[in-house]
Design a protein around this motif. Sequence first.
Motif, mmCIF file in Angstrom:
data_model
loop_
_atom_site.group_PDB
_atom_site.id
_atom_site.type_symbol
_atom_site.label_atom_id
_atom_site.label_comp_id
_atom_site.label_asym_id
_atom_site.label_seq_id
_atom_site.Cartn_x
_atom_site.Cartn_y
_atom_site.Cartn_z
ATOM 1 N N LEU A 59 2.674 -8.492 -5.368
ATOM 2 C CA LEU A 59 3.290 -7.184 -5.488
ATOM 3 C C LEU A 59 4.385 -7.268 -6.320
ATOM 4 C CD1 LEU A 59 3.751 -4.163 -4.291
ATOM 5 C CD2 LEU A 59 5.124 -5.267 -2.313
ATOM 6 N N ASN A 60 5.146 -8.009 -6.247
ATOM 7 C CA ASN A 60 6.214 -7.918 -7.372
ATOM 8 C C ASN A 60 5.765 -7.860 -8.669
ATOM 9 O OD1 ASN A 60 7.986 -7.952 -5.343
ATOM 10 N ND2 ASN A 60 8.850 -9.918 -5.698
ATOM 11 N N ALA A 61 4.740 -8.638 -8.996
ATOM 12 C CA ALA A 61 4.184 -8.485 -10.199
ATOM 13 C C ALA A 61 3.617 -7.186 -10.690
ATOM 14 C CB ALA A 61 2.936 -9.444 -10.425
ATOM 15 N N MET A 62 3.081 -6.533 -9.774
ATOM 16 C CA MET A 62 2.313 -5.001 -10.132
ATOM 17 C C MET A 62 3.673 -4.202 -10.087
ATOM 18 S SD MET A 62 -0.774 -5.268 -7.523
ATOM 19 C CE MET A 62 -1.744 -3.759 -8.554
ATOM 20 N N GLN B 141 -8.173 -4.257 -10.965
ATOM 21 C CA GLN B 141 -7.394 -3.945 -11.739
ATOM 22 C C GLN B 141 -7.693 -3.853 -13.069
ATOM 23 O OE1 GLN B 141 -3.474 -2.691 -11.024
ATOM 24 N NE2 GLN B 141 -4.977 -1.955 -12.791
ATOM 25 N N LEU B 142 -8.258 -4.995 -13.510
ATOM 26 C CA LEU B 142 -8.885 -4.938 -14.876
ATOM 27 C C LEU B 142 -9.743 -4.054 -15.078
ATOM 28 C CD1 LEU B 142 -9.147 -6.539 -17.762
ATOM 29 C CD2 LEU B 142 -11.032 -7.956 -16.921
ATOM 30 N N ALA B 143 -10.855 -3.662 -14.275
ATOM 31 C CA ALA B 143 -11.636 -2.524 -14.495
ATOM 32 C C ALA B 143 -10.805 -1.072 -14.618
ATOM 33 C CB ALA B 143 -12.694 -2.235 -13.355
ATOM 34 N N ARG B 144 -9.826 -1.017 -13.983
ATOM 35 C CA ARG B 144 -8.975 0.139 -13.928
ATOM 36 C C ARG B 144 -8.347 0.418 -15.226
ATOM 37 N NH1 ARG B 144 -7.301 3.057 -9.599
ATOM 38 N NH2 ARG B 144 -5.386 3.790 -10.690
ATOM 39 N N ALA B 145 -7.898 -0.733 -16.053
ATOM 40 C CA ALA B 145 -7.360 -0.760 -17.452
ATOM 41 C C ALA B 145 -8.626 -0.315 -18.196
ATOM 42 C CB ALA B 145 -6.787 -1.962 -17.531
ATOM 43 N N GLU C 62 -2.823 3.166 -4.866
ATOM 44 C CA GLU C 62 -4.162 2.913 -5.393
ATOM 45 C C GLU C 62 -4.961 1.703 -4.883
ATOM 46 O OE1 GLU C 62 -1.727 2.858 -9.137
ATOM 47 O OE2 GLU C 62 -1.495 3.681 -7.037
ATOM 48 N N LEU C 63 -3.815 0.856 -4.336
ATOM 49 C CA LEU C 63 -4.463 -0.360 -3.593
ATOM 50 C C LEU C 63 -5.254 0.133 -2.431
ATOM 51 C CD1 LEU C 63 -1.189 -2.897 -3.925
ATOM 52 C CD2 LEU C 63 -3.817 -3.335 -5.110
ATOM 53 N N PHE D 140 0.749 -1.189 -0.227
ATOM 54 C CA PHE D 140 -0.031 0.035 0.016
ATOM 55 C C PHE D 140 0.872 1.334 0.041
ATOM 56 C CE2 PHE D 140 -2.446 -3.493 1.769
ATOM 57 C CZ PHE D 140 -3.681 -3.549 1.244
ATOM 58 N N ARG D 141 1.995 1.234 0.478
ATOM 59 C CA ARG D 141 3.007 2.240 0.391
ATOM 60 C C ARG D 141 3.585 2.236 -1.194
ATOM 61 N NH1 ARG D 141 6.877 0.327 3.244
ATOM 62 N NH2 ARG D 141 8.428 -0.125 1.639
#
Length: 389
Positions: A281-284, A101-105, A57-58, A52-53
């Motif tokens: 997290l690493n993926a994002m 996340q898909l909705a944001r894209a 946006e999470l 979250f840091r």
Amino acid sequence: MRHRADLAIVGAGPAGARAAELVASSGASVLLLDPKVPWEKPCGGGLTAAAFRMIPELEEVKALAQPVTSVRVEAGSHVRFTVGLDQPLWVIPRAALGEWQLARALRVGAKHLPVRVTAARRVHGDWHLQTAVGDVTAPVLVGADGAASMMRSVAAPQLEVGLAPTRVTYPPSEGVEHDTAVLRFYPGVAGYLWDFPRPDHRSCGIMAPRDTWRRSRMDEEIDGYRGLRPGLRRDESERAGAVIGTAEAGHGDYAGIAGRDFALLGDAAGLADPFTGEGMLNAMRSAGLFAKAWMESGLSGFPRLARESFEREFRIARALRRWLFENGLGLKLVEDAATSGVWHGLVAAMLNGMNEHDGRISHLVRRWSRRPRPGVRVAAVGSDPRPPS
């Protein structure tokens, strides 16, 4: 039908959809290809406090997540004690995170085709992707399709990624503390069992290096942890298997994760933590680094950004894995921490450091020195594998 875009992303999970959001917001045309998203991927589903840091946006998904404020640490079935977390760990269903996340894209102009890519090849400077609804062409291909990535095998077959099998079941949550996660360690195994609470069930699974435990052994360990005795009918909880792509020794140059016309993200690039197996997290984070390279320096800059962001963490993680798992010191540390306030404080400092992504030795020592010395915690001795309610 034929589809064309500036960027084709195979895999619309947290890595692929985040990359699509960030690149599409710069004006590029982006096409996401994934037949399953959003879906409940077999994993723990934990988002560390650091997530979250790093990705503010999470905060939008916290209402969908279960906060975890303590961790019960176990050595086999005979030792257990509890550690409080300075900041919560948040457990979220992967389907919920993927849908968000898909909705944001999609809101910023990315497009999603719910189809599977069956073949990929370069033709006259473009990538041609074959699907059931026609071909997709794009000058740049992004593989965000997991540890067993088809795109990696096509675009970067020389890239070696460490693979760790996992096995997960989703039992009901009755009798389990909703604010407590469980980590259980085993002698001689560079992996662990986890039990993460969710509002209506648990995510209970085990990860072990490839060529150590087979799926049947993983199921036996999970069943034994849950108190299901051999010979009894297994319950009807959903079960699933997956593979984590971890950064191994020799991965330090990062050159293989991108080229002039392709990039690999998350598990497809082997960017899961080699000690904890953490991948979300690493993926994002890798998606954000890719988007930065896309907009500023071109794809050639992505491996450098990934190395600067990940390699120090991975180097420490690989050292911890050798020290704690492969040399057997971790199990001894856990056993000693059950009865010693000093060693309990060290385990607590390490868990909080991992949750907050702060692996600096100076901070570990400072955190350890400031923690109270609680003496004997909840130590259990015996052969009963059932967790306490």
